[in-house]
Motif scaffolding. Structure first.
Motif, PDB file in Angstrom:
ATOM      1  N   ASN A 233      -1.814  -3.377  -8.196  1.00 39.82           N
ATOM      2  CA  ASN A 233      -1.909  -3.701  -6.769  1.00 39.82           C
ATOM      3  C   ASN A 233      -0.707  -3.133  -6.016  1.00 39.82           C
ATOM      4  O   ASN A 233       0.370  -2.911  -6.596  1.00 39.82           O
ATOM      5  CB  ASN A 233      -1.983  -5.207  -6.544  1.00 39.82           C
ATOM      6  CG  ASN A 233      -0.732  -5.934  -7.004  1.00 39.82           C
ATOM      7  OD1 ASN A 233      -0.582  -6.225  -8.190  1.00 39.82           O
ATOM      8  ND2 ASN A 233       0.169  -6.230  -6.073  1.00 39.82           N
ATOM      9  N   ASN A 234      -0.892  -2.894  -4.725  1.00 38.67           N
ATOM     10  CA  ASN A 234       0.236  -2.524  -3.884  1.00 38.67           C
ATOM     11  C   ASN A 234       1.212  -3.687  -3.822  1.00 38.67           C
ATOM     12  O   ASN A 234       0.812  -4.855  -3.774  1.00 38.67           O
ATOM     13  CB  ASN A 234      -0.227  -2.177  -2.473  1.00 38.67           C
ATOM     14  CG  ASN A 234      -0.871  -0.806  -2.404  1.00 38.67           C
ATOM     15  OD1 ASN A 234      -0.360   0.162  -2.945  1.00 38.67           O
ATOM     16  ND2 ASN A 234      -2.016  -0.718  -1.737  1.00 38.67           N
ATOM     17  N   THR A 235       2.475  -3.364  -3.811  1.00 36.38           N
ATOM     18  CA  THR A 235       3.487  -4.405  -3.726  1.00 36.38           C
ATOM     19  C   THR A 235       4.583  -3.975  -2.770  1.00 36.38           C
ATOM     20  O   THR A 235       4.888  -2.781  -2.647  1.00 36.38           O
ATOM     21  CB  THR A 235       4.077  -4.716  -5.113  1.00 36.38           C
ATOM     22  OG1 THR A 235       5.046  -5.745  -4.986  1.00 36.38           O
ATOM     23  CG2 THR A 235       4.740  -3.502  -5.723  1.00 36.38           C
TER      24      THR A 235
ATOM     25  N   LYS B 140       0.542  -6.697 -12.866  1.00 32.94           N
ATOM     26  CA  LYS B 140      -0.078  -5.659 -12.046  1.00 32.94           C
ATOM     27  C   LYS B 140       0.762  -5.224 -10.852  1.00 32.94           C
ATOM     28  O   LYS B 140       0.414  -4.256 -10.168  1.00 32.94           O
ATOM     29  CB  LYS B 140      -1.470  -6.100 -11.599  1.00 32.94           C
ATOM     30  CG  LYS B 140      -1.551  -7.397 -10.835  1.00 32.94           C
ATOM     31  CD  LYS B 140      -3.023  -7.757 -10.576  1.00 32.94           C
ATOM     32  CE  LYS B 140      -3.164  -8.986  -9.703  1.00 32.94           C
ATOM     33  NZ  LYS B 140      -4.581  -9.274  -9.393  1.00 32.94           N
ATOM     34  N   ASP B 141       1.897  -5.893 -10.586  1.00 31.04           N
ATOM     35  CA  ASP B 141       2.844  -5.406  -9.581  1.00 31.04           C
ATOM     36  C   ASP B 141       4.010  -4.668 -10.224  1.00 31.04           C
ATOM     37  O   ASP B 141       4.971  -4.302  -9.543  1.00 31.04           O
ATOM     38  CB  ASP B 141       3.381  -6.561  -8.735  1.00 31.04           C
ATOM     39  CG  ASP B 141       4.243  -7.523  -9.545  1.00 31.04           C
ATOM     40  OD1 ASP B 141       4.088  -7.577 -10.784  1.00 31.04           O
ATOM     41  OD2 ASP B 141       5.068  -8.230  -8.944  1.00 31.04           O
TER      42      ASP B 141
ATOM     43  N   LYS C  10       2.070   1.291  -5.336  1.00 30.34           N
ATOM     44  CA  LYS C  10       1.701   0.802  -6.657  1.00 30.34           C
ATOM     45  C   LYS C  10       2.761   1.221  -7.674  1.00 30.34           C
ATOM     46  O   LYS C  10       3.348   2.294  -7.559  1.00 30.34           O
ATOM     47  CB  LYS C  10       0.337   1.352  -7.074  1.00 30.34           C
ATOM     48  CG  LYS C  10      -0.811   0.833  -6.215  1.00 30.34           C
ATOM     49  CD  LYS C  10      -2.158   1.394  -6.669  1.00 30.34           C
ATOM     50  CE  LYS C  10      -3.291   0.819  -5.819  1.00 30.34           C
ATOM     51  NZ  LYS C  10      -4.626   1.330  -6.238  1.00 30.34           N
TER      52      LYS C  10
END
Length: 663
Positions: A619-621, A488-489, A593
């Motif tokens: 998710n934000n990374t 998700k990153d 994202k």
């Protein structure tokens, strides 16, 4: 006449049967033949029989049976209880009131029925348990309820650390140890010393053995070490596999991960280096243990054929969801993989595996899955044990590698500011103070980030939080979805790899299905435009309007000639250089994202007219980097250099296509 003929034929048959039986079961060998039980003619009579309920067999390879009536040519047969496996041995010494039986080297520890065989007759003497020990004559010591030897090649090994998870001791000059144990954890384990290994069963190293629960009973527990040059070795760290018998996970696991790591292991072995693996927790998924009939036992069977040792760490999803007690919920893990915390050595590196989950599972009970909640905490027992374990290491330059499931630190922001996550962070850091080179490997998050030592709260610890082998819980590679494997990153599904030579440790993230040099992905944002028509054409009136919400900034055309670079293994001591027509472009670290994950998970779920699971969405990374070019069609040269001087490069010819198959 007919009666005498029948008896004659029967005698020939019995004689032939006995001869065949003995010829198939030579001294010290095994057989699956059922012991003959004929008692016709003169019976076997043993008086004053004295058979121990258990025998300790040491280097003498013998045990004694008391009794009168044994004969020199008698054969002693041991048949495994509840098995057809059996072993036949000769009498080494015959006395008036006992015999000494020689077992040779090939009888495993187990429970056996003991028979005496004479000519064509067999008689059951009783049942006993055989335990193989190095030295059966270790004297008891006041207050000590566990004792034993650590040995290799017929000799005791001194200065080896042995523990029950509470008390830590070392072997003496003869390899003998004693422990005064509360027997809380149910095991005694050896901290495998450098340049040794232990036996491996179904890929699991046998560095631990169960002990009795009685404090009054004295357990005799030995460990055999196997010499192995592991000065140069490679360790793979396997986080968050989440095998649950859903989403085609077993097929993806076998076809992707198993093939990938087997290839890597073979490459390492071809370089005359040792290869090992350590799981970083969440081998399974507690929510599906019972509904999908897939728990830790099934996972253990799934990995049994790997040709390298795999050590195991506990994750929050490896607890029994029907149990609302931290220690009791760990029972299936202990039954399948042994202690939930322990240590071992490979070459000059000391490895420590910890369980930093206190499982609460509010509402859980027999047949009822609770909320599966938990705290990210090390029990005081572990903190105390950790201090005692580290106290055995006098050289503070020894590299320490700690493996635990939940991260020690939270994800850093673009300015590399981060906070602690472990509730007793200070106690953990205090235990490791004084050691110059500490690496922590964690999982749990399903994304990548790195924490380097700073000059304030963390002066000696580097943390590698690694993305998941299952990536987004096996969703993006599920049949009919994106046909890729992405976390998700934006990191590809994969695992950590540490290459170790002496005290030199070098870490990288290995993406499943890609070469080790695949360390970033770059996007031409002029081509990144996420719409329902392009990526969710089958979404109905309920889900189609949600596309823009999940696409965020990528729902709008971007014509700013920007390039977005995802460097999943990024650390502040890495260098990122981007050139256009030979000129350096300004590189800015950003918190965004990853667009590939959005179209690989959220848009695929919307396209199936299903809501994306909140825990699985992009998710934000902060390991993303943004540059702006002067032209939409210029070629861009991207170079990422890690702390070891390795350079990873891409020449981006623009426009660059954006789709689920991109790299």
């Amino acid at each position: 006449m007919k009666t005498r003929f029948f008896i004659h034929v029967l005698s020939i048959f019995l004689l032939a049967f006995g001869t065949l039986f003995l010829s198939c079961s030579k001294d010290g060998g095994s057989s699956t033949t059922t012991p003959p039980t004929d008692e016709t003619g003169k019976p076997i009579t043993i008086t004053e029989l004295s058979l121990a309920s258990s025998y300790l067999i040491d280097n003498s390879k013998t045990f004694t049976i008391g009794g009168k009536g044994f004969e020199k040519n008698d054969v002693i047969l041991l048949k495994k209880r509840n098995s057809s496996q059996q072993y036949i041995f000769t009498i080494k010494q015959l006395k008036d009131n006992e015999i000494v039986v020689e077992t040779k080297d090939n009888i495993p520890a187990d429970t056996y029925e003991i028979y005496i065989q004479r000519d064509n007759k067999s008689k059951l003497l009783g049942e006993t348990t055989i335990t193989i020990v190095f030295n059966a004559n270790i004297p008891d010591k006041q207050g000590m309820n566990i004792k034993g030897s650590v040995y290799s090649q017929g000799k005791g090994v001194p200065n080896v650390v042995v523990s029950d998870g509470e008390t830590v001791t070392t072997t003496d000059e003869n390899g003998i140890y004693y422990l005064s144990s509360n027997k809380t954890n149910g095991f005694v384990f050896v901290s495998i010393p450098s340049n040794y290994e232990v036996a491996v069963t179904n890929s699991i190293p046998q560095f631990y053995k169960p002990i009795s629960s009685s404090k009054e009973k004295i357990d005799l527990v030995d460990f055999e070490l196997i010499p192995a040059n592991n000065e140069n070795h490679v360790v793979a760290f396997l986080a968050d596999m989440h095998i649950a018998n859903r989403n085609d996970d077993i097929a993806q696991f076998r076809n992707g991960f198993v093939n990938d790591i087997t290839t890597l292991a073979n490459q390492v072995k071809g370089q005359n280096k040792k290869f090992y693996a350590i799981t970083v927790g969440d081998q399974t998924w507690d929510q599906y243990w019972y509904s999908n009939n897939f728990g830790l036992r099934e996972f253990k069977n799934l990995i049994k054929d790997f040709n390298f040792p795999i050590f195991h760490a506990m994750g929050n999803h490896d607890n029994d969801p029907y149990v609302a007690n931290d220690f009791l919920s760990e029972k299936p893990f202990r039954e399948n993989f042994g202690p939930t915390y322990y240590s071992f050595n490979l070459g000059k590196v000391h490895y420590i595996v910890l369980d930093n989950i206190i499982y609460i599972n509010t509402g859980g009970g027999l047949g009822i899955i609770g909320s599966r909640n938990y705290n990210a905490t090390l029990t005081q027992n572990q903190i105390d044990w950790l201090k005692a374990d580290l106290a055995t290491i006098t050289d503070k330059s020894t590299p320490i590698v700690v493996v635990m499931h939940i991260p020690l630190h939270n994800v850093p922001n673009v300015n590399n500011v981060y906070s602690s996550r472990l509730t007793n962070y200070n106690a953990f850091m205090s235990a490791l103070s004084g050691f110059e080179n500490v690496k922590v490997v964690s999982g749990h998050t399903h994304y990548n980030y790195r924490i380097l030592p700073n000059n304030s709260t963390n002066t000696n610890v580097t943390e590698y939080n690694i993305a998941a082998i299952c990536a987004t819980w096996w969703w993006t590679g599920r049949s009919g979805y994106a046909d890729n494997h992405i976390s998700k990153d934006g990191s590809p599904g994969g695992y950590g790899v540490m290459e170790n030579s002496g005290k030199d440790l070098r870490f990288y993230y290995k993406s499943i299905g890609f070469d080790k040099n695949y360390q970033f992905r770059a996007y031409d944002l002029n081509k990144v435009h996420i719409t329902a028509d392009a990526f969710a054409p089958n979404a109905n009136a309920t889900y189609k309007p949600q596309v823009a919400e999940y696409a965020g900034e990528y729902a709008v055309v971007n014509d700013k000639n920007q390039i977005l670079i995802n460097v999943w293994g990024y650390q502040p001591n890495w260098k990122i250089t981007v050139k256009e027509n030979g000129n350096n472009l300004t590189v800015s670290r950003v918190n965004k994202k990853d667009p590939l994950h959005i179209i690989s998970y959220e848009l695929k779920r919307l396209n199936a007219n299903a809501a994306p699971t909140s825990d699985f969405v992009t998710n934000n990374t902060s390991h993303l980097f943004l540059v702006t070019a002067s032209s939409p069609t210029s070629t861009i040269e991207i170079t990422v250099e890690d702390e070891y001087g390795n350079k990873y490069q891409e020449t981006m010819t623009r426009p660059k296509t954006f789709n689920t198959a991109m790299k």
